[in-house]
Design a protein around this motif. Sequence first.
Motif, PDB file in Angstrom:
ATOM      1  N   GLN A  86       0.828  -1.210   0.000  1.00  0.00           N
ATOM      2  CA  GLN A  86       0.000   0.000   0.000  1.00  0.00           C
ATOM      3  C   GLN A  86       0.864   1.262   0.000  1.00  0.00           C
ATOM      4  O   GLN A  86       0.584   2.220  -0.718  1.00  0.00           O
ATOM      5  N   THR A  87       1.904   1.243   0.814  1.00  0.00           N
ATOM      6  CA  THR A  87       2.800   2.403   0.880  1.00  0.00           C
ATOM      7  C   THR A  87       3.459   2.656  -0.467  1.00  0.00           C
ATOM      8  O   THR A  87       3.572   3.804  -0.917  1.00  0.00           O
ATOM      9  N   ALA A  88       3.896   1.587  -1.141  1.00  0.00           N
ATOM     10  CA  ALA A  88       4.519   1.724  -2.454  1.00  0.00           C
ATOM     11  C   ALA A  88       3.528   2.298  -3.464  1.00  0.00           C
ATOM     12  O   ALA A  88       3.888   3.144  -4.302  1.00  0.00           O
ATOM     13  N   ILE A  89       2.274   1.850  -3.392  1.00  0.00           N
ATOM     14  CA  ILE A  89       1.243   2.352  -4.303  1.00  0.00           C
ATOM     15  C   ILE A  89       0.993   3.837  -4.060  1.00  0.00           C
ATOM     16  O   ILE A  89       0.931   4.640  -5.003  1.00  0.00           O
ATOM     17  N   VAL A  90       0.840   4.214  -2.798  1.00  0.00           N
ATOM     18  CA  VAL A  90       0.570   5.612  -2.459  1.00  0.00           C
ATOM     19  C   VAL A  90       1.762   6.497  -2.815  1.00  0.00           C
ATOM     20  O   VAL A  90       1.585   7.641  -3.254  1.00  0.00           O
ATOM     21  N   ASP A  91       2.969   5.977  -2.652  1.00  0.00           N
ATOM     22  CA  ASP A  91       4.155   6.739  -3.044  1.00  0.00           C
ATOM     23  C   ASP A  91       4.130   7.023  -4.546  1.00  0.00           C
ATOM     24  O   ASP A  91       4.506   8.118  -4.997  1.00  0.00           O
ATOM     25  N   ASP A  92       3.686   6.040  -5.326  1.00  0.00           N
ATOM     26  CA  ASP A  92       3.582   6.228  -6.775  1.00  0.00           C
ATOM     27  C   ASP A  92       2.540   7.293  -7.102  1.00  0.00           C
ATOM     28  O   ASP A  92       2.779   8.171  -7.952  1.00  0.00           O
ATOM     29  N   LEU A  93       1.393   7.234  -6.423  1.00  0.00           N
ATOM     30  CA  LEU A  93       0.352   8.229  -6.644  1.00  0.00           C
ATOM     31  C   LEU A  93       0.834   9.616  -6.242  1.00  0.00           C
ATOM     32  O   LEU A  93       0.625  10.600  -6.970  1.00  0.00           O
ATOM     33  N   SER A  94       1.495   9.714  -5.104  1.00  0.00           N
ATOM     34  CA  SER A  94       2.015  11.005  -4.651  1.00  0.00           C
ATOM     35  C   SER A  94       3.031  11.564  -5.642  1.00  0.00           C
ATOM     36  O   SER A  94       3.082  12.770  -5.891  1.00  0.00           O
ATOM     37  N   GLY A  95       3.828  10.656  -6.208  1.00  0.00           N
ATOM     38  CA  GLY A  95       4.804  11.091  -7.201  1.00  0.00           C
ATOM     39  C   GLY A  95       4.144  11.685  -8.430  1.00  0.00           C
ATOM     40  O   GLY A  95       4.730  12.548  -9.100  1.00  0.00           O
ATOM     41  N   GLU A  96       2.928  11.236  -8.734  1.00  0.00           N
ATOM     42  CA  GLU A  96       2.172  11.804  -9.852  1.00  0.00           C
ATOM     43  C   GLU A  96       1.534  13.138  -9.461  1.00  0.00           C
ATOM     44  O   GLU A  96       1.492  14.084 -10.261  1.00  0.00           O
ATOM     45  N   LEU A  97       1.029  13.209  -8.225  1.00  0.00           N
ATOM     46  CA  LEU A  97       0.247  14.372  -7.809  1.00  0.00           C
ATOM     47  C   LEU A  97       1.085  15.584  -7.422  1.00  0.00           C
ATOM     48  O   LEU A  97       0.750  16.722  -7.781  1.00  0.00           O
ATOM     49  N   LEU A  98       2.150  15.371  -6.680  1.00  0.00           N
ATOM     50  CA  LEU A  98       2.908  16.504  -6.135  1.00  0.00           C
ATOM     51  C   LEU A  98       3.399  17.475  -7.204  1.00  0.00           C
ATOM     52  O   LEU A  98       3.333  18.694  -6.997  1.00  0.00           O
ATOM     53  N   PRO A  99       3.897  17.007  -8.370  1.00  0.00           N
ATOM     54  CA  PRO A  99       4.333  17.967  -9.383  1.00  0.00           C
ATOM     55  C   PRO A  99       3.187  18.828  -9.934  1.00  0.00           C
ATOM     56  O   PRO A  99       3.442  19.887 -10.511  1.00  0.00           O
ATOM     57  N   ALA A 100       1.939  18.379  -9.751  1.00  0.00           N
ATOM     58  CA  ALA A 100       0.793  19.142 -10.251  1.00  0.00           C
ATOM     59  C   ALA A 100       0.406  20.277  -9.318  1.00  0.00           C
ATOM     60  O   ALA A 100      -0.341  21.183  -9.703  1.00  0.00           O
ATOM     61  N   VAL A 101       0.908  20.246  -8.087  1.00  0.00           N
ATOM     62  CA  VAL A 101       0.542  21.260  -7.093  1.00  0.00           C
ATOM     63  C   VAL A 101       1.486  22.447  -7.220  1.00  0.00           C
ATOM     64  O   VAL A 101       2.474  22.577  -6.499  1.00  0.00           O
ATOM     65  N   THR A 102       1.182  23.315  -8.187  1.00  0.00           N
ATOM     66  CA  THR A 102       1.976  24.521  -8.423  1.00  0.00           C
ATOM     67  C   THR A 102       1.030  25.695  -8.667  1.00  0.00           C
ATOM     68  O   THR A 102      -0.190  25.515  -8.786  1.00  0.00           O
ATOM     69  N   LEU A 103       1.582  26.889  -8.760  1.00  0.00           N
ATOM     70  CA  LEU A 103       0.784  28.097  -9.008  1.00  0.00           C
ATOM     71  C   LEU A 103       0.702  28.431 -10.490  1.00  0.00           C
ATOM     72  O   LEU A 103       0.322  29.557 -10.851  1.00  0.00           O
ATOM     73  N   ASP A 104       1.011  27.503 -11.361  1.00  0.00           N
ATOM     74  CA  ASP A 104       0.970  27.756 -12.797  1.00  0.00           C
ATOM     75  C   ASP A 104      -0.457  27.683 -13.318  1.00  0.00           C
ATOM     76  O   ASP A 104      -1.151  26.693 -13.096  1.00  0.00           O
ATOM     77  N   GLY A 105      -0.902  28.747 -14.050  1.00  0.00           N
ATOM     78  CA  GLY A 105      -2.228  28.755 -14.640  1.00  0.00           C
ATOM     79  C   GLY A 105      -3.238  29.512 -13.807  1.00  0.00           C
ATOM     80  O   GLY A 105      -2.912  30.152 -12.802  1.00  0.00           O
ATOM     81  N   THR A 106      -4.498  29.442 -14.219  1.00  0.00           N
ATOM     82  CA  THR A 106      -5.571  30.044 -13.435  1.00  0.00           C
ATOM     83  C   THR A 106      -5.900  29.129 -12.264  1.00  0.00           C
ATOM     84  O   THR A 106      -5.482  27.956 -12.240  1.00  0.00           O
ATOM     85  N   ILE A 107      -6.660  29.649 -11.317  1.00  0.00           N
ATOM     86  CA  ILE A 107      -7.010  28.812 -10.156  1.00  0.00           C
ATOM     87  C   ILE A 107      -7.793  27.570 -10.573  1.00  0.00           C
ATOM     88  O   ILE A 107      -7.462  26.454 -10.146  1.00  0.00           O
ATOM     89  N   PRO A 108      -8.829  27.698 -11.427  1.00  0.00           N
ATOM     90  CA  PRO A 108      -9.518  26.475 -11.874  1.00  0.00           C
ATOM     91  C   PRO A 108      -8.594  25.515 -12.622  1.00  0.00           C
ATOM     92  O   PRO A 108      -8.749  24.300 -12.511  1.00  0.00           O
ATOM     93  N   GLN A 109      -7.648  26.059 -13.389  1.00  0.00           N
ATOM     94  CA  GLN A 109      -6.717  25.179 -14.094  1.00  0.00           C
ATOM     95  C   GLN A 109      -5.827  24.416 -13.115  1.00  0.00           C
ATOM     96  O   GLN A 109      -5.523  23.234 -13.334  1.00  0.00           O
ATOM     97  N   ILE A 110      -5.418  25.087 -12.057  1.00  0.00           N
ATOM     98  CA  ILE A 110      -4.597  24.427 -11.032  1.00  0.00           C
ATOM     99  C   ILE A 110      -5.392  23.302 -10.378  1.00  0.00           C
ATOM    100  O   ILE A 110      -4.907  22.178 -10.220  1.00  0.00           O
ATOM    101  N   ILE A 111      -6.633  23.621 -10.005  1.00  0.00           N
ATOM    102  CA  ILE A 111      -7.490  22.609  -9.373  1.00  0.00           C
ATOM    103  C   ILE A 111      -7.721  21.446 -10.318  1.00  0.00           C
ATOM    104  O   ILE A 111      -7.580  20.272  -9.941  1.00  0.00           O
TER     105      ILE A 111
END
Length: 250
Positions: A86-111
């Motif tokens: 489970q930890t390995a799976i969640v680490d993979d998901l986090s690796g996908e998600l964290l780079p998306a959490v930036t201030l690039d774009g409009t607020i709806p685009q970020i969301i």
Amino acid sequence: MPTSPVRSDGGPAARQAGRQDGRQARWDRHNQERRQQILDAAIAVVEAHEPGAEVHVQQIAERAGLSRTVVYRHFSDRADLDRAVQTAIVDDLSGELLPAVTLDGTIPQIIERIVSTYVSWAVAHPALHRLAEQDSSADGTGPLQQGIERIAHQVVELISTAVELLGVEMSQDESDAVDPLVFGLVGAVFSAVRRWMARPERTPSAPVLVSLVTDSVWFILDGHARSLGLSLHRDQPVEELLAAAAGGRE
């Protein structure tokens, strides 16, 4: 007669210790590689089955080319193995998600970028998603919850940075509430997607779900911003918003 200095690195005991350290390092590396081999095999077996299907340790061992005995040399019991997977799976998901959490774009685009990344991963890996959300921990702090908290922390930092750059004046209570409110909001997004994934038919479609969840988060953020006297524009890039705020303070 003067005595010769004793070399601390050349005696038999030192050489023996060095050899032991080298053997230990190689053994540790071997164990780490073998453990990863087992985890990779477990993930492959889970993905080869329908979501929620029972997976046996023997299947994992065969996929890894090992015996069950060897598997249990690296994990204390089945619960330990499951949690590591489970930890390995969640680490993979986090690796996908964290780079998306930036201030690039409009607020709806970020969301939308964050929500779409999560939905796309879940759709691509339904069996892994089902396993990740199974929480057998007594205190409710299983791998998925820890992953949610990791993402929430990142979002809190993102919002706190934006608030600071925008020069928004907040009371102490409002500032203190940012953390629990963001955690609740991130948790709500995960819960909505998890519920959608669990339905017999995934309706509405993934793009529609992403759009609706994005709108829901936007409405909440926009409402809180208005209560703080901040006017957000749906189509305005955050970079422009920050630049306008900086110009207004000059």
